[in-house]
Structure formats: structure tokens, C-alpha cells
Design an enzyme around this catalytic site. Structure first.
Site, PDB file in Angstrom:
ATOM      1  N   LYS A 214      16.026   0.995  -6.946  1.00  0.00           N
ATOM      2  CA  LYS A 214      16.912   0.708  -5.815  1.00  0.00           C
ATOM      3  C   LYS A 214      17.056  -0.801  -5.616  1.00  0.00           C
ATOM      4  CE  LYS A 214      14.631   3.006  -2.576  1.00  0.00           C
ATOM      5  NZ  LYS A 214      13.438   3.439  -3.306  1.00  0.00           N
TER       6      LYS A 214
ATOM      7  N   ARG B  53      14.291   6.642   5.652  1.00  0.00           N
ATOM      8  CA  ARG B  53      13.271   7.281   4.833  1.00  0.00           C
ATOM      9  C   ARG B  53      12.749   8.561   5.480  1.00  0.00           C
ATOM     10  NH1 ARG B  53      11.345   2.481   1.875  1.00  0.00           N
ATOM     11  NH2 ARG B  53       9.688   2.988   0.419  1.00  0.00           N
TER      12      ARG B  53
ATOM     13  N   ARG C  46       4.141  -2.600 -12.837  1.00  0.00           N
ATOM     14  CA  ARG C  46       4.910  -3.619 -12.116  1.00  0.00           C
ATOM     15  C   ARG C  46       4.001  -4.780 -11.697  1.00  0.00           C
ATOM     16  NH1 ARG C  46       9.141  -1.935  -7.511  1.00  0.00           N
ATOM     17  NH2 ARG C  46       7.377  -1.592  -6.118  1.00  0.00           N
TER      18      ARG C  46
ATOM     19  N   ARG D 165       0.973  -5.506  -6.496  1.00  0.00           N
ATOM     20  CA  ARG D 165       1.108  -5.274  -5.052  1.00  0.00           C
ATOM     21  C   ARG D 165       0.082  -4.248  -4.610  1.00  0.00           C
ATOM     22  NH1 ARG D 165       7.362  -3.853  -3.948  1.00  0.00           N
ATOM     23  NH2 ARG D 165       6.391  -2.141  -2.839  1.00  0.00           N
TER      24      ARG D 165
ATOM     25  N   ARG E 111       2.347   7.264  -2.131  1.00  0.00           N
ATOM     26  CA  ARG E 111       3.746   6.946  -1.827  1.00  0.00           C
ATOM     27  C   ARG E 111       4.675   8.049  -2.327  1.00  0.00           C
ATOM     28  NH1 ARG E 111       4.689   1.267  -4.310  1.00  0.00           N
ATOM     29  NH2 ARG E 111       6.731   1.319  -3.295  1.00  0.00           N
TER      30      ARG E 111
HETATM   31  P1  AMP Z   1       9.397  -0.289  -0.569  1.00  0.00           P
HETATM   32  O1  AMP Z   1       9.327  -1.662  -1.111  1.00  0.00           O
HETATM   33  O2  AMP Z   1      10.800   0.122  -0.169  1.00  0.00           O
HETATM   34  O3  AMP Z   1       8.770   0.739  -1.476  1.00  0.00           O
HETATM   35  O4  AMP Z   1       8.569  -0.274   0.818  1.00  0.00           O
HETATM   36  C1  AMP Z   1       7.208  -0.620   0.837  1.00  0.00           C
HETATM   37  C2  AMP Z   1       6.524  -0.027   2.047  1.00  0.00           C
HETATM   38  O5  AMP Z   1       7.144  -0.489   3.253  1.00  0.00           O
HETATM   39  C3  AMP Z   1       6.587   1.494   2.156  1.00  0.00           C
HETATM   40  O6  AMP Z   1       5.592   2.122   1.376  1.00  0.00           O
HETATM   41  C4  AMP Z   1       6.376   1.691   3.656  1.00  0.00           C
HETATM   42  O7  AMP Z   1       5.027   1.524   4.029  1.00  0.00           O
HETATM   43  C5  AMP Z   1       7.156   0.525   4.242  1.00  0.00           C
HETATM   44  N1  AMP Z   1       8.557   0.903   4.519  1.00  0.00           N
HETATM   45  C6  AMP Z   1       9.661   0.417   3.913  1.00  0.00           C
HETATM   46  N2  AMP Z   1      10.785   0.975   4.416  1.00  0.00           N
HETATM   47  C7  AMP Z   1      10.385   1.843   5.370  1.00  0.00           C
HETATM   48  C8  AMP Z   1      11.060   2.745   6.251  1.00  0.00           C
HETATM   49  N3  AMP Z   1      12.382   2.879   6.232  1.00  0.00           N
HETATM   50  N4  AMP Z   1      10.300   3.498   7.090  1.00  0.00           N
HETATM   51  C9  AMP Z   1       8.969   3.380   7.128  1.00  0.00           C
HETATM   52  N5  AMP Z   1       8.269   2.580   6.322  1.00  0.00           N
HETATM   53  C10 AMP Z   1       8.962   1.800   5.441  1.00  0.00           C
END
Ligand code: AMP
Length: 226
Positions: A16, A91, A130, A163, A174
Site C-alpha cells: 500500500k 482499518r 523489511r 521496525r 498484525r
Molecule cells: P502500518 O504502517 O499501516 O502497518 O501501521 C503500523 C501500526 O500503526 C499498526 O500496526 C497500528 O498499530 C497503527 N495503525 C495504523 N493505522 C491505524 C488505524 N487506522 N487504526 C488503528 N491503528 C492504526
């Protein structure tokens, strides 16, 4: 031209971010990636970052009310009048409902949701390899996109790290979270006829081409509708 309010949906590691950045350049629409926004807040030790960090480190979602406000504010800003690209939001079903409510308050709606379909096995392979630049978040992969010098960012020379949420046990968590909380949005948007499926296991260039074609079709449909 009609506005383009886009949502990128898909599991962690589905690409994404890669596609969102490309769309951001091609379409010149603001790109809001909640993961990036939250990581930035953690780095800057803001109130939002302090609230979000423990959830993120565990691979859990931050509470809906924390993230909804962040996105609502951006969508309501003048830069997003012609549209926007959302990555990582919504989400959960309550987040999707909050987005619909905010947009309808503005007399708008979601134009399309691009579902980037990738299997769990592929997610594990991608996220496990990654590496992220400590200073600015530039992203590499040990197998698919290694840096010139191992462990060092090509762009700013900063160390490359795993990370916290790309550690194996957190990746599993996740994915679980994705299936439980986010996957229901596929039906949510499908039933509203805005879902478009993209085969996400193809090469990034290929995925970009699928998206380009999908958006071209969408534009045609929008033109026919006026
Ligand atoms: P990502 O980089 O999009 O995978 O986001 C990393 C982390 O940020 C996720 O595992 C969540 O802990 C938090 N996060 C990101 N977007 C959201 C969202 N829309 N709702 C809740 N938590 C989020």
C-alpha cells in the site's frame, strides 16, 4: 474533473505504501498513511505518539477514537478538496463508518477502495525481510531491494533497522488483527459497490499498472455519470 477519494485496503506488507506514494506523485493528491503519521508522532514524542506507541509495538490497532480525529482533520483541509489517498485507514468497521459520516457531512463519499490482495505467506516473507532507515523511514528489503551497503540507508547513510512491528511474533499478530478487524471492510465496501480488487502479488510495476487501468475505468464511469 470529479474528486477522487481513494482508500487503499490490504494486509500489512501488501505494498500500500509503495503504491500510495506513486499515486501521490501521479495524481497530485494528498497521501495520508496513518502508520507513517503515527510513527512520526512516536518519533516526535507528541501526545498522539505517547498514546499510540504501546499498541503499535504489540501489533495491535490504536483505539478508533485516537485515529479518527487525525484523519477527519486532514480530509477537511483545503488541500484535500480534489480528493485524497488513504493508506492504512480505515482499518475497522467503526473507522469506516466514521469516514463515511465525515465525508457525507462534507457532501462527499468514497470514490473507490483498492483492495491489494496478498496471501499471508507472502506477507510474512515481505515483512520479515523489511529494513527501515532509522532517520527517515526509507524502506528496503534484504532479498528484493537490498541497500548498496548492508545495513546502511543509500539515501542518508543512517542505520537500517527492523521496525519493532516487523519482528516475527508481531507480524503474526498484525496478520491476526488484519483478518479479525480489517478484512470485514472488504464486504463493507463491496456491498457499497466501491471495491476494486488488485492482484497484489505481482511485481510493483505490474500492480501500479493494474491500479492505473482501474482508475482510468473509474474516470470513464465518472464522466459517463455527469
Ligand atoms: P502500518 O504502517 O499501516 O502497518 O501501521 C503500523 C501500526 O500503526 C499498526 O500496526 C497500528 O498499530 C497503527 N495503525 C495504523 N493505522 C491505524 C488505524 N487506522 N487504526 C488503528 N491503528 C492504526
Amino acid at each position: 474533473m470529479a474528486e477522487l477519494n481513494l482508500v487503499l485496503l490490504g494486509p500489512p506488507g501488501s505494498g500500500k505504501g509503495t503504491q500510495g506514494e506513486r499515486l501521490n506523485e501521479d495524481l497530485r493528491l494528498p497521501y495520508y498513511a496513518t502508520g507513517d503519521i503515527l510513527r512520526g508522532a512516536v518519533r516526535d514524542e507528541t501526545e498522539l505518539g505517547r498514546e499510540a506507541k504501546e499498541y503499535m509495538d504489540r501489533g495491535d490497532l490504536v483505539p478508533d477514537e485516537v485515529i479518527v480525529g487525525v484523519i477527519a482533520e486532514r480530509i477537511d483541509s483545503s488541500e484535500a478538496l480534489d480528493g485524497f489517498i488513504l493508506d492504512g485507514f480505515p482499518r475497522t468497521t467503526p473507522q469506516a463508518e466514521a469516514l463515511d459520516a465525515k465525508l457525507s457531512e462534507l457532501g462527499r463519499g468514497v470514490t473507490a477502495v483498492l483492495l491489494i490482495d496478498v496471501s499471508d505467506d507472502e506477507v510474512v516473507r515481505r515483512l520479515g525481510g523489511r529494513r527501515t532507515c532509522e532517520a527517515n523511514g526509507h524502506v528496503y528489503h534484504v532479498e528484493f531491494e537490498p541497500p548498496k551497503q548492508e545495513g546502511v540507508c543509500d539515501i542518508d547513510g543512517s542505520p537500517l533497522i527492523v521496525r519493532d512491528d516487523d519482528k516475527p511474533e508481531v507480524i503474526r499478530k498484525r496478520l491476526e488483527t488484519y483478518h479479525e478487524k480489517t478484512k470485514p471492510l472488504v464486504d463493507y465496501y463491496d456491498s457499497r459497490s466501491v471495491l476494486r480488487r488488485i492482484a497484489g502479488e505481482a511485481a510493483p510495476q505490474d500492480v501500479a499498472e493494474q491500479i492505473r487501468r482501474t482508475l482510468a475505468t473509474l474516470r470513464m464511469e465518472q464522466d459517463e455519470a455527469v
